[in-house]
Scaffold this active site. Structure first.
Site, mmCIF file in Angstrom:
data_model
loop_
_atom_site.group_PDB
_atom_site.id
_atom_site.type_symbol
_atom_site.label_atom_id
_atom_site.label_comp_id
_atom_site.label_asym_id
_atom_site.label_seq_id
_atom_site.Cartn_x
_atom_site.Cartn_y
_atom_site.Cartn_z
ATOM 1 N N ARG A 185 -12.914 3.441 -22.999
ATOM 2 C CA ARG A 185 -12.076 4.222 -23.203
ATOM 3 C C ARG A 185 -11.129 4.862 -22.381
ATOM 4 O O ARG A 185 -10.160 5.562 -22.696
ATOM 5 C CB ARG A 185 -12.826 5.778 -23.919
ATOM 6 C CG ARG A 185 -13.775 5.406 -25.087
ATOM 7 C CD ARG A 185 -14.838 6.418 -25.412
ATOM 8 N NE ARG A 185 -16.171 6.253 -24.541
ATOM 9 C CZ ARG A 185 -17.202 6.958 -24.617
ATOM 10 N NH1 ARG A 185 -17.390 7.989 -25.471
ATOM 11 N NH2 ARG A 185 -18.293 6.682 -23.924
ATOM 12 N N GLN A 223 -26.850 -3.696 -12.297
ATOM 13 C CA GLN A 223 -27.422 -3.815 -13.873
ATOM 14 C C GLN A 223 -26.846 -5.134 -14.363
ATOM 15 O O GLN A 223 -25.713 -5.559 -14.716
ATOM 16 C CB GLN A 223 -26.632 -2.616 -14.760
ATOM 17 C CG GLN A 223 -27.157 -2.955 -16.126
ATOM 18 C CD GLN A 223 -26.642 -1.804 -17.161
ATOM 19 O OE1 GLN A 223 -25.979 -0.762 -16.529
ATOM 20 N NE2 GLN A 223 -26.670 -1.815 -18.192
ATOM 21 N N ASP A 238 -19.887 9.552 -14.219
ATOM 22 C CA ASP A 238 -18.535 10.164 -15.039
ATOM 23 C C ASP A 238 -18.475 11.672 -15.213
ATOM 24 O O ASP A 238 -17.964 12.156 -15.917
ATOM 25 C CB ASP A 238 -18.269 9.441 -16.130
ATOM 26 C CG ASP A 238 -19.309 9.613 -17.355
ATOM 27 O OD1 ASP A 238 -20.344 10.068 -17.130
ATOM 28 O OD2 ASP A 238 -19.243 8.916 -18.362
ATOM 29 N N GLY A 253 -24.206 13.854 -26.814
ATOM 30 C CA GLY A 253 -25.323 13.658 -27.448
ATOM 31 C C GLY A 253 -25.774 15.243 -27.721
ATOM 32 O O GLY A 253 -25.758 15.946 -26.894
ATOM 33 N N ASN A 283 17.368 -1.126 15.559
ATOM 34 C CA ASN A 283 16.234 -1.516 16.337
ATOM 35 C C ASN A 283 15.960 -3.069 15.846
ATOM 36 O O ASN A 283 15.103 -3.696 16.053
ATOM 37 C CB ASN A 283 15.221 -0.593 15.974
ATOM 38 C CG ASN A 283 14.793 -0.520 14.605
ATOM 39 O OD1 ASN A 283 15.957 -0.510 13.773
ATOM 40 N ND2 ASN A 283 13.758 -0.189 13.991
ATOM 41 N N TYR A 284 16.600 -3.721 14.904
ATOM 42 C CA TYR A 284 16.202 -4.888 14.136
ATOM 43 C C TYR A 284 17.335 -5.742 14.181
ATOM 44 O O TYR A 284 18.567 -5.533 13.859
ATOM 45 C CB TYR A 284 16.155 -4.485 12.824
ATOM 46 C CG TYR A 284 15.493 -5.383 11.886
ATOM 47 C CD1 TYR A 284 14.223 -6.327 12.332
ATOM 48 C CD2 TYR A 284 16.181 -5.857 10.577
ATOM 49 C CE1 TYR A 284 13.910 -7.472 11.606
ATOM 50 C CE2 TYR A 284 15.570 -6.894 10.030
ATOM 51 C CZ TYR A 284 14.432 -7.764 10.306
ATOM 52 O OH TYR A 284 13.955 -8.875 9.585
ATOM 53 N N ALA A 321 30.880 10.348 22.344
ATOM 54 C CA ALA A 321 30.979 10.177 20.788
ATOM 55 C C ALA A 321 31.376 8.998 20.266
ATOM 56 O O ALA A 321 32.163 8.406 21.112
ATOM 57 C CB ALA A 321 31.761 11.405 20.372
ATOM 58 N N ARG A 347 33.531 2.600 23.738
ATOM 59 C CA ARG A 347 34.501 2.603 22.236
ATOM 60 C C ARG A 347 35.837 2.107 22.770
ATOM 61 O O ARG A 347 35.992 2.603 23.973
ATOM 62 C CB ARG A 347 34.444 3.856 21.644
ATOM 63 C CG ARG A 347 34.861 5.053 22.492
ATOM 64 C CD ARG A 347 35.119 6.405 21.707
ATOM 65 N NE ARG A 347 35.534 7.248 22.701
ATOM 66 C CZ ARG A 347 35.175 8.462 23.151
ATOM 67 N NH1 ARG A 347 34.097 8.916 22.819
ATOM 68 N NH2 ARG A 347 35.900 9.040 23.942
#
Ligand code: UD1
Ligand code: CA
Length: 458
Positions: free
Chosen positions: A17, A73, A102, A139, A386-387, A423, A440
């Site tokens: 279910r 089982q 459950d 039940g 970083n890559y 900067a 720069r």
């Protein structure tokens, strides 16, 4: 609490279910798999052996605590067949308690009280029942003229159940104490129904043999709730959430908006911490005392220290130490360590980086694979490159260094203690302690340019 009994947890049903590829009992309630809630309750009630019944290869056994015994089982269907899978453990004269995987919110106290009733009444079987649930699908408990339990009517498939039995409000919660030897004997005599061996089928057999069947009635509907479908799972989630928040609140945590706050089972929060609306704390999250968290903070396996402030943030395997401040709008990824008193501000992402005590990254930055010294300041729009397309490289920023706005730190690179950047620099070379690194193009001013343009347009 009662001592010295065995608990069987039935967890080998197909859970059809749920409409799920995941076994029902592994569905989490507030982050913790249903079956683990049941195991924890059994232990807290004083069980000395816990046997979990699973199906071969269903994955339920993986991840369970080592002290839980697994019984598979392999034959038969139904709750009775599940119990028989653990027959080797059904010996001796101490009670055997049967729980359903459950019913995640069953409280330890209900289990202990059930065992206590069972022993006091000298019963051969004692079942936990309630009248405080919608009985549909459970039940029904049919009682005899003397008031004792006669049998259980299964109503999952309602055809053929007489209306007077469908009208019964008292339901069986699938939680029982049994005399173990009598239980096995009776199960061997139960006839199949709908091709299943129903555990509830032992009730009339034990009664016929002269045994006393007792019932322990509970009025706690949350503990009673059985999960067969995801709408019940949703109900359990809400009830469990209430329980978790109430427990933290009693221990000194303020939740400004309990309706919009989600705290998973196992999360730690210290006293005097205030949680603002819209938070979601998951996994192994730990929050200290006197912290202010939220609005809108999501944590996964993360830590927030004493006195820290975290606002509008998403944290994954990250640590914010005592008195540090984070947000609004911050993303702390795995390995981000924000040390004591440091500040991570707005639109800042930090990954696998150690931000030193009192250091600041206040605005619009990406800091990845970096070590930032104490009291350093990373100006607006500081980016660690970083890559290089193949590998990740580390950036080091020394203590008290001042990275000016719009600096790109091209890793591997090392900015010395107390050093500065200009900067708009793209820093590719190390900067010695106390030096200024500018990288720069120089500005060139073209004199009279505006006038020349005007003249050309005439
Ligand atoms: C069962 C009870 C019902 C009770 C209800 C309470 C029976 C026949 N009925 O019905 O009286 O009101 O629980 O929630 O027992 N399981 C196995 N192996 C199986 C079948 C089930 O281990 O072959 C496990 C399930 O994983 C589950 C538990 O037993 O944890 C209960 O099974 P389920 O099919 O949900 O029983 P209900 O129909 O709810
Ligand atoms: Ca059920």
């Amino acid at each position: 609490m009662a001592e010295g009994f065995t608990v069987l947890i039935l967890a080998a049903g197909w859970g059809t279910r749920m409409h799920s590829s995941v076994p029902k009992v592994l569905h989490p309630v507030c982050g913790k798999p249903m079956v683990e809630w049941v195991i924890d309750a059994a232990r807290a009630a004083g069980a000395d052996q816990v046997v979990c019944i699973t199906r071969p290869g269903d994955g339920v056994a993986e991840g369970l605590p080592d002290d839980v015994t697994i019984a598979e089982q392999t034959e038969g269907e139904g709750t009775g067949a599940a119990v028989l899978a653990a027959r080797d453990h059904l010996t001796g004269d101490r009670p055997a308690v049967v729980l359903s995987g459950d019913h995640p919110l069953l409280a330890a106290k209900e289990i202990a009280d059930l065992v206590e009733t069972h022993e006091r009444e000298g019963a051969v079987a004692t079942m936990l029942t309630t009248e405080s649930l919608d009985p549909a699908g459970y039940g029904r408990v049919v009682r005899g003229e003397d008031g004792s339990v006669e049998r259980i009517v299964e109503t999952k498939y309602t055809e053929g159940v007489p209306p007077e039995e469908l009208a019964i409000r008292e339901v069986n919660l699938g939680t029982y104490a049994f005399d173990p030897v009598e239980l096995v004997g009776a199960l061997d005599r139960v006839a199949l129904e709908n091709d299943e061996l129903y555990l509830t089928g032992v009730v009339p057999i034990l009664r016929e043999q002269g045994g006393r069947i007792a019932a322990h009635v509970t009025d706690d509907p949350s503990g009673a709730l059985g999960i067969n479908d995801r709408s019940q799972l949703m109900e359990a989630e809400e009830l469990a959430q209430r329980r978790i928040l109430a427990e933290h609140a009693r221990a000194g945590v303020t939740f400004q908006s309990p309706q919009t706050t989600r705290v998973e089972a196992g999360v730690e929060i210290g006293a005097d911490t205030v949680i603002a609306p819209g938070c979601n704390f998951t996994g192994a999250t730990r929050i200290g005392t006197g912290a202010r968290v939220g609005p809108y903070v999501n944590t996964i396996d993360s830590a927030i220290g004493d006195g820290a402030t975290v606002i509008q943030a998403y944290m994954v395997e990250a640590e914010v130490h005592d008195n540090a401040t984070v947000g609004p709008y911050a993303y702390l990824r795995p390995g981000a360590i924000i040390r004591e008193g440091a500040k991570i501000g707005t639109f800042v992402e930090v990954k696998n980086s150690d931000i030193g005590r009192g250091a600041k990254v206040p605005h619009l930055s990406y800091v990845g694979d970096a070590e930032v010294g104490d009291e350093a300041n990373l100006g607006a729009s500081t980016i660690t490159a970083n890559y290089d397309g193949r590998r990740k490289h580390r950036t080091k920023v020394g203590k008290r260094a001042k990275i000016s706005v719009h600096t790109t730190l091209v890793a591997p690179v090392d900015v010395g203690e107390g050093a500065y950047t200009g900067a708009g620099s793209a820093i590719t070379e190390d900067i010695p302690d106390g030096a200024l690194g500018i990288a720069r193009p120089r500005q060139e001013n073209v004199e009279g340019y505006g006038k020349r343009v005007e003249e050309e347009q005439e």
